[in-house]
Scaffold this motif. Structure first.
Motif, short mmCIF file in Angstrom:
data_model
loop_
_atom_site.label_atom_id
_atom_site.label_comp_id
_atom_site.label_asym_id
_atom_site.label_seq_id
_atom_site.Cartn_x
_atom_site.Cartn_y
_atom_site.Cartn_z
N GLU A 222 -0.90 8.78 6.94
CA GLU A 222 -0.91 7.34 7.20
C GLU A 222 -0.62 6.55 5.94
O GLU A 222 0.14 5.58 5.95
CB GLU A 222 -2.26 6.93 7.78
N GLU A 223 -1.25 6.96 4.82
CA GLU A 223 -1.06 6.26 3.56
C GLU A 223 0.38 6.38 3.08
O GLU A 223 0.98 5.42 2.61
CB GLU A 223 -2.02 6.84 2.51
N ALA A 224 0.95 7.58 3.20
CA ALA A 224 2.32 7.80 2.74
C ALA A 224 3.32 6.95 3.52
O ALA A 224 4.24 6.37 2.96
CB ALA A 224 2.69 9.28 2.86
N VAL A 225 3.10 6.86 4.84
CA VAL A 225 3.99 6.06 5.68
C VAL A 225 3.83 4.57 5.38
O VAL A 225 4.80 3.83 5.28
CB VAL A 225 3.73 6.34 7.18
N VAL B 216 -6.34 10.75 -3.31
CA VAL B 216 -6.72 11.35 -2.03
C VAL B 216 -5.69 12.38 -1.60
O VAL B 216 -5.89 13.09 -0.61
CB VAL B 216 -6.88 10.28 -0.94
N GLU B 217 -4.60 12.47 -2.32
CA GLU B 217 -3.53 13.41 -1.98
C GLU B 217 -3.80 14.76 -2.63
O GLU B 217 -3.97 14.85 -3.85
CB GLU B 217 -2.17 12.91 -2.46
N ARG B 218 -3.84 15.80 -1.83
CA ARG B 218 -3.93 17.14 -2.40
C ARG B 218 -2.57 17.54 -2.95
O ARG B 218 -2.46 18.10 -4.04
CB ARG B 218 -4.39 18.14 -1.34
N SER C 39 -8.52 14.46 6.16
CA SER C 39 -8.04 13.98 4.86
C SER C 39 -6.52 14.02 4.81
O SER C 39 -5.87 13.08 4.35
CB SER C 39 -8.63 14.83 3.73
N LEU C 40 -5.94 15.10 5.32
CA LEU C 40 -4.48 15.20 5.38
C LEU C 40 -3.90 14.15 6.32
O LEU C 40 -2.83 13.58 6.06
CB LEU C 40 -4.06 16.60 5.83
N GLY C 41 -4.61 13.88 7.42
CA GLY C 41 -4.16 12.83 8.34
C GLY C 41 -4.14 11.47 7.65
O GLY C 41 -3.20 10.68 7.85
N ALA C 42 -5.16 11.21 6.81
CA ALA C 42 -5.19 9.95 6.07
C ALA C 42 -4.04 9.88 5.07
O ALA C 42 -3.46 8.81 4.85
CB ALA C 42 -6.53 9.82 5.35
N LEU D 170 -11.37 4.21 -4.23
CA LEU D 170 -10.36 5.19 -3.83
C LEU D 170 -10.67 5.75 -2.45
O LEU D 170 -9.77 5.91 -1.61
CB LEU D 170 -10.29 6.32 -4.86
N ALA D 171 -11.94 6.03 -2.19
CA ALA D 171 -12.36 6.59 -0.90
C ALA D 171 -12.08 5.61 0.24
O ALA D 171 -11.85 6.03 1.38
CB ALA D 171 -13.84 6.95 -0.94
N LEU D 172 -12.10 4.31 -0.07
CA LEU D 172 -11.84 3.29 0.94
C LEU D 172 -10.36 2.92 1.00
O LEU D 172 -9.98 1.95 1.66
CB LEU D 172 -12.67 2.04 0.64
N PHE D 173 -9.52 3.68 0.28
CA PHE D 173 -8.07 3.47 0.24
C PHE D 173 -7.70 2.10 -0.33
O PHE D 173 -6.65 1.54 -0.01
CB PHE D 173 -7.44 3.64 1.63
#
Length: 306
Positions: free
Chosen positions: A79-82, A275-277, A73-76, A137-140
């Protein structure tokens, strides 16, 4: 610890067998088995036990799977942040979903701070049922979901609920209808025509419990998923309607109605689900900060019943 070992382990745990996992990962079963064995040796404990022709997680395996899900989840998030990081001359797209139970006026006030960032922002807004929005949301496909409740326990989505704030609720009526309501608040609601939020909404459920607790029996003349539609019926005299006390002055002015009374025993809560903690998206950060520091900054004690 090897990141790929965790990937292979998680896939086998989800598939229930090495063979099915190998098909999805396009690797030989021998490769996957060997990598999982290396992970078990590194941890010093078996992660799977045989069950018929398949595999089940051991107690250690269940523990490791929980951490693996969090790591991916953190890896995702990385990727999303970048991917969403704005570059010079490019507009930042912000995709936000609004649960249909959230009042439109609240949704606007929550989302508006995202438009005031230094970089240009293009907002894509979707309104839907909460479970549908969480699937997106789960599918970004969404960056954020705004809801009147946190993630339901029945929904299996790897996301995090960030509480934005809460408001007591007020009851509104046209001047003519208000004149026909006898007694002090809240007794004046007994037998009065009422427009209620649907039972699917969190505030709708709390209101019904509040009526029971106070032995109140209003005459429900309408139930609405859309608070804006309930407000439209209310401003035309169809019945008493409810809204967040934090917006009471705005509702009175907009609809030409008067406040019958308010209570903090029923809270209308609002959440940002992402999805961001740890919130890093600039639009989500702007929304959460403005909600906590401005819109919901005043204590609900200021909404005490009248």
């Amino acid at each position: 610890m090897n990141y790929k070992h965790l990937l292979y382990f998680r896939q086998v745990a989800k598939c229930g067998s090495v063979a099915r996992a190998s098909e999805q990962l396009h690797l030989t079963p021998q490769t996957i088995s060997g990598q999982i064995q290396l992970l078990e040796e590194a941890l010093g404990s078996p992660l799977f036990a045989k069950s018929g022709r398949g595999l089940v997680l051991t107690e250690t395996g269940r523990l490791v799977l929980g951490y693996a899900e969090e790591i991916f989840s953190l890896g995702a998030e990385v990727e999303e942040a970048v991917r969403e990081q704005p570059t010079k001359g490019r507009m930042l797209e912000f995709r936000v979903g609004v649960a249909d139970a959230v009042p439109k006026s609240i949704a606007y006030r929550l989302i508006a701070p995202a438009t005031q960032l230094p970089e240009p922002v293009r907002i894509v807004c979707r309104e839907w049922k909460l479970d549908n929005l969480l699937a997106e949301l789960a599918l970004f496909r969404l960056d954020l979901v705004i809801s009147d409740s946190p993630i339901p326990p029945s929904v299996s989505v790897r996301a995090f609920s960030h509480r934005l704030g809460a408001s007591g609720v007020s009851f509104f009526a046209t001047p003519a209808l208000r004149e026909r309501c006898s007694g002090e608040f809240p007794r004046c609601l007994d037998g009065a025509p009422l427009l209620l939020p649907s039972e699917d909404s969190a505030v709708g459920q709390r209101l019904r419990a509040w009526f029971l607790a106070h032995s109140l029996h209003p005459r429900v003349v309408g139930e609405f998923d859309d608070s804006a539609l309930a407000k439209e019926f209310g401003r035309n005299g169809a019945g008493i309607f409810v809204g967040p006390t934090v917006l009471s002055h705005s509702i009175e002015k907009q609809c030409g109605v008067k406040t019958l009374g308010a209570t903090v025993e029923v809270l209308d809560e609002f959440f940002a689900i992402s999805v961001e903690r740890r919130i890093t998206h600039p639009c989500v950060a702007a929304i959460t900060q403005a909600a906590r520091n401005a819109l919901f900054a005043v204590s609900v004690k200021g909404s005490a019943g009248r």
